[in-house]
Design a protein around this motif. Structure first.
Motif, mmCIF file in Angstrom:
data_model
loop_
_atom_site.group_PDB
_atom_site.id
_atom_site.type_symbol
_atom_site.label_atom_id
_atom_site.label_comp_id
_atom_site.label_asym_id
_atom_site.label_seq_id
_atom_site.Cartn_x
_atom_site.Cartn_y
_atom_site.Cartn_z
ATOM 1 N N VAL A 161 -6.305 4.717 16.367
ATOM 2 C CA VAL A 161 -6.784 6.055 16.015
ATOM 3 C C VAL A 161 -6.066 6.567 14.759
ATOM 4 O O VAL A 161 -5.344 7.561 14.787
ATOM 5 N N ARG A 162 -6.318 5.903 13.649
ATOM 6 C CA ARG A 162 -5.695 6.319 12.394
ATOM 7 C C ARG A 162 -6.533 5.873 11.197
ATOM 8 O O ARG A 162 -7.267 4.886 11.269
ATOM 9 N N VAL A 163 -6.417 6.644 10.121
ATOM 10 C CA VAL A 163 -7.030 6.294 8.841
ATOM 11 C C VAL A 163 -5.906 5.936 7.890
ATOM 12 O O VAL A 163 -4.986 6.744 7.668
ATOM 13 N N LEU A 164 -5.971 4.732 7.331
ATOM 14 C CA LEU A 164 -4.928 4.260 6.428
ATOM 15 C C LEU A 164 -5.420 4.345 4.993
ATOM 16 O O LEU A 164 -6.532 3.899 4.675
ATOM 17 N N LEU A 165 -4.602 4.916 4.118
ATOM 18 C CA LEU A 165 -4.930 5.038 2.704
ATOM 19 C C LEU A 165 -3.932 4.246 1.870
ATOM 20 O O LEU A 165 -2.725 4.283 2.134
ATOM 21 N N ASN A 166 -4.432 3.556 0.865
ATOM 22 C CA ASN A 166 -3.565 2.801 -0.035
ATOM 23 C C ASN A 166 -2.778 3.774 -0.917
ATOM 24 O O ASN A 166 -3.341 4.694 -1.511
ATOM 25 N N GLU A 167 -1.467 3.577 -1.000
ATOM 26 C CA GLU A 167 -0.622 4.486 -1.777
ATOM 27 C C GLU A 167 -0.961 4.473 -3.275
ATOM 28 O O GLU A 167 -0.594 5.388 -4.019
ATOM 29 N N SER A 168 -1.699 3.447 -3.722
ATOM 30 C CA SER A 168 -2.038 3.352 -5.148
ATOM 31 C C SER A 168 -3.096 4.375 -5.556
ATOM 32 O O SER A 168 -3.282 4.620 -6.745
ATOM 33 N N LEU A 169 -3.769 4.965 -4.576
ATOM 34 C CA LEU A 169 -4.804 5.942 -4.882
ATOM 35 C C LEU A 169 -4.209 7.244 -5.392
ATOM 36 O O LEU A 169 -3.217 7.738 -4.851
ATOM 37 N N ARG A 170 -4.814 7.805 -6.429
ATOM 38 C CA ARG A 170 -4.432 9.133 -6.881
ATOM 39 C C ARG A 170 -4.994 10.167 -5.906
ATOM 40 O O ARG A 170 -5.869 9.872 -5.091
ATOM 41 N N ARG A 171 -4.515 11.391 -6.037
ATOM 42 C CA ARG A 171 -4.894 12.432 -5.085
ATOM 43 C C ARG A 171 -6.414 12.628 -4.982
ATOM 44 O O ARG A 171 -6.957 12.678 -3.883
ATOM 45 N N PRO A 172 -7.151 12.760 -6.105
ATOM 46 C CA PRO A 172 -8.608 12.909 -5.982
ATOM 47 C C PRO A 172 -9.261 11.727 -5.256
ATOM 48 O O PRO A 172 -10.216 11.904 -4.500
ATOM 49 N N GLN A 173 -8.728 10.530 -5.493
ATOM 50 C CA GLN A 173 -9.281 9.348 -4.842
ATOM 51 C C GLN A 173 -8.968 9.348 -3.350
ATOM 52 O O GLN A 173 -9.794 8.925 -2.533
ATOM 53 N N ARG A 174 -7.791 9.830 -2.981
ATOM 54 C CA ARG A 174 -7.445 9.914 -1.560
ATOM 55 C C ARG A 174 -8.370 10.881 -0.835
ATOM 56 O O ARG A 174 -8.851 10.604 0.271
ATOM 57 N N MET A 175 -8.625 12.036 -1.445
ATOM 58 C CA MET A 175 -9.519 13.017 -0.826
ATOM 59 C C MET A 175 -10.920 12.437 -0.692
ATOM 60 O O MET A 175 -11.589 12.622 0.332
ATOM 61 N N PHE A 176 -11.365 11.745 -1.720
ATOM 62 C CA PHE A 176 -12.698 11.154 -1.695
ATOM 63 C C PHE A 176 -12.812 10.125 -0.573
ATOM 64 O O PHE A 176 -13.804 10.102 0.171
ATOM 65 N N GLN A 177 -11.800 9.282 -0.427
ATOM 66 C CA GLN A 177 -11.816 8.266 0.628
ATOM 67 C C GLN A 177 -11.810 8.889 2.014
ATOM 68 O O GLN A 177 -12.498 8.421 2.933
ATOM 69 N N LEU A 178 -11.040 9.948 2.186
ATOM 70 C CA LEU A 178 -11.032 10.635 3.480
ATOM 71 C C LEU A 178 -12.395 11.234 3.789
ATOM 72 O O LEU A 178 -12.872 11.185 4.936
ATOM 73 N N LEU A 179 -13.046 11.776 2.781
ATOM 74 C CA LEU A 179 -14.351 12.384 2.994
ATOM 75 C C LEU A 179 -15.434 11.331 3.237
ATOM 76 O O LEU A 179 -16.418 11.597 3.937
#
Length: 470
Positions: free
Chosen positions: A214-232
């Motif tokens: 039960v988790r969403v993993l994000l690559n640390e290489s993503l910039r903030r706008p890219q992280r938000m986009f991936q979460l959405l």
């Protein structure tokens, strides 16, 4: 002056579907049968007043009827006659234009058959060599079909705009704290943890949803706008499947179902990050200052350009922009036509176009007023864009994006202030691509002009590789 749409074929098709005569339709909209006959054969344009009369008298989609697809058809037909498979049949641009204007339905059917031919040829090449001319079996055709679907909808989907607005309210999202708000929504409403994971652990994965832990993993290489986009994107997968599946069903094309789901999920994500009303209002007030819009909404340059192509809400439309993304070799990875700027389905773009110069001036917005072969003038903005982090020792991908519009709209864009937009202004002549361009005096040409063979004259040499007069 804005040209009136030449849409006679659509009116003729409607009349045939209704099973009524020219006299009956002409009487219903208050014109003579002879004038309707001229309209149906594209010898007279359809005025706005007449278009509204059609809407009042018959159950039609005015948005669809008002769209003149002549430019797109002419571009595609030009590519068809430039194909080496039918070499020896010299057809002038005027003949092609007359054909498209008088027989658009036949032109569309011919192009559909040509697309099938290209796909079959591609499949056979792949069977023989193991590698297709476009990098995989059916990939180019599939991508082209999806691009046409987006173009037919003006890259605007009201259902997703509405879904994004509702989600923003229900989740209590704020533009200034969007990243934290999204992480809180995942935890509070789905009991899902959002974790940023080291790049060496994530490998090539930008995002990974682990339903067991039960988790969403994000690559640390993503910039903030890219992280938000991936979460959405993940939000869209978890909450918007019903809306997205209805849109996929409306497309009625199984071949593009999977990539379309991904595209529509991205559309939802962009609509949350850049809400339609506030985004368009900011764009107008800031006179389409792309950098400043990005800073206001906390998004990347490319995300701003993408979103501007979807400002097509009925009754509240922004400028009709076309969009393109290329690499240093001229390969097109993203494209969306608009208005009178139509990209070719195959091949690259014109080397005279400013987007190719962007790589010489990284991170600087370059502008250009250009004129196409048919006389359409366009205003273009181009800039290189940053990509995700790449490990040391590997080649980082490079891209440049291009955003442009009809020159008549350029007065509303801050970057055009330095240009003379008048009819007598100096412009750069460009083409859709060398394989379909007939400009005889282009030293940048990489292929011979349409309808001309390559000849060698031992007593004469002209500028460029090819002599169209030989």
């Amino acid at each position: 002056m804005k040209e009136k749409p030449m849409i006679g074929h659509k009116i003729r098709r409607l009349r045939n579907q209704l099973g009524i005569t020219q006299s009956d339709m002409a009487q219903a909209i208050g014109i003579s049968a002879s004038y309707l006959n001229l309209i149906e054969h594209n010898q007279r344009p359809v005025t706005v007043a007449l278009l509204f009369k059609l809407g009042q008298s018959f159950d039609i989609d005015l948005k669809d009827f008002a769209t003149d697809d002549t430019t797109r058809l002419l571009t595609d037909v030009t590519e068809f006659f430039a194909d080496p498979s039918i070499a020896g049949h010299s057809v002038s641009k005027r003949e092609m234009r007359d054909f498209v204007n008088s027989q658009p339905n036949i032109a569309s059917a011919m192009l559909q058959m040509y697309t099938t031919f290209r796909s079959m040829k591609n499949d056979m090449q792949n069977a023989v060599t193991g590698v297709s001319e476009h990098g995989g079996v059916g990939v180019s055709s599939q991508a082209e079909q999806m691009r046409l679907y987006l173009q037919e909808n003006d890259n605007y989907f009201h259902e997703l705009e509405e879904a994004a607005e509702n989600f923003t309210i229900e989740a209590g999202l704020s533009r200034d704290s969007l990243m934290g708000d999204l992480a809180r929504w995942f935890k509070n409403y789905r009991n899902i943890d959002v974790q940023v994971v080291p790049a060496d652990v994530m490998g090539n994965n930008l995002r990974r949803y682990d339903p067991h832990r039960v988790r969403v993993l994000l690559n640390e290489s993503l910039r903030r706008p890219q992280r938000m986009f991936q979460l959405l994107l993940q939000v869209a997968s978890l909450t918007q499947s019903e809306v997205i599946e209805k849109l996929v069903a409306k497309a009625d094309n199984p071949a593009i179902a999977d990539p379309l789901r991904n595209q529509l999920s991205g559309y939802f994500a962009a609509a949350v990050m850049m809400p339609y009303g506030p985004f368009l209002d900011a764009a107008r007030k800031l006179r389409y200052d792309l950098d400043l819009i990005g800073r206001r909404f906390g998004v990347s340059f490319e995300q701003v350009c993408h979103r501007l192509t979807s400002m097509s809400r009925p009754g509240d439309k922004g400028i009709s922009f076309f969009f393109l993304r290329i690499d240093p070799a001229g390969n097109i990875s993203k494209r969306l036509s608009a208005g009178r700027m139509q990209f070719g389905k195959y091949g690259g773009t014109c080397a005279r176009w400013v987007v190719h110069q962007a790589f010489r001036s990284p991170n600087k917005i370059l502008t250009q007023v250009a004129e196409l072969e048919e006389g359409q003038r366009i205003f273009t903005m181009a800039r290189t864009v940053s990509v995700t982090w790449t490990p040391p020792g590997t080649i980082a991908p490079e891209f440049a994006v291009c955003l442009g519009c009809d020159v008549k709209n350029a007065k509303d864009i801050i970057y055009a202030d330095q240009h003379d937009l008048g009819l007598k202004a100096s412009v750069t002549p460009i083409g859709v691509g060398c394989h379909v361009c007939e400009r005889p005096d282009c030293a940048q040409r990489s292929q011979p002009p349409l309808g001309h063979s390559i000849r060698f004259d031992p007593y004469r040499r002209v500028l460029g590789l090819y002599d169209p007069d030989a």
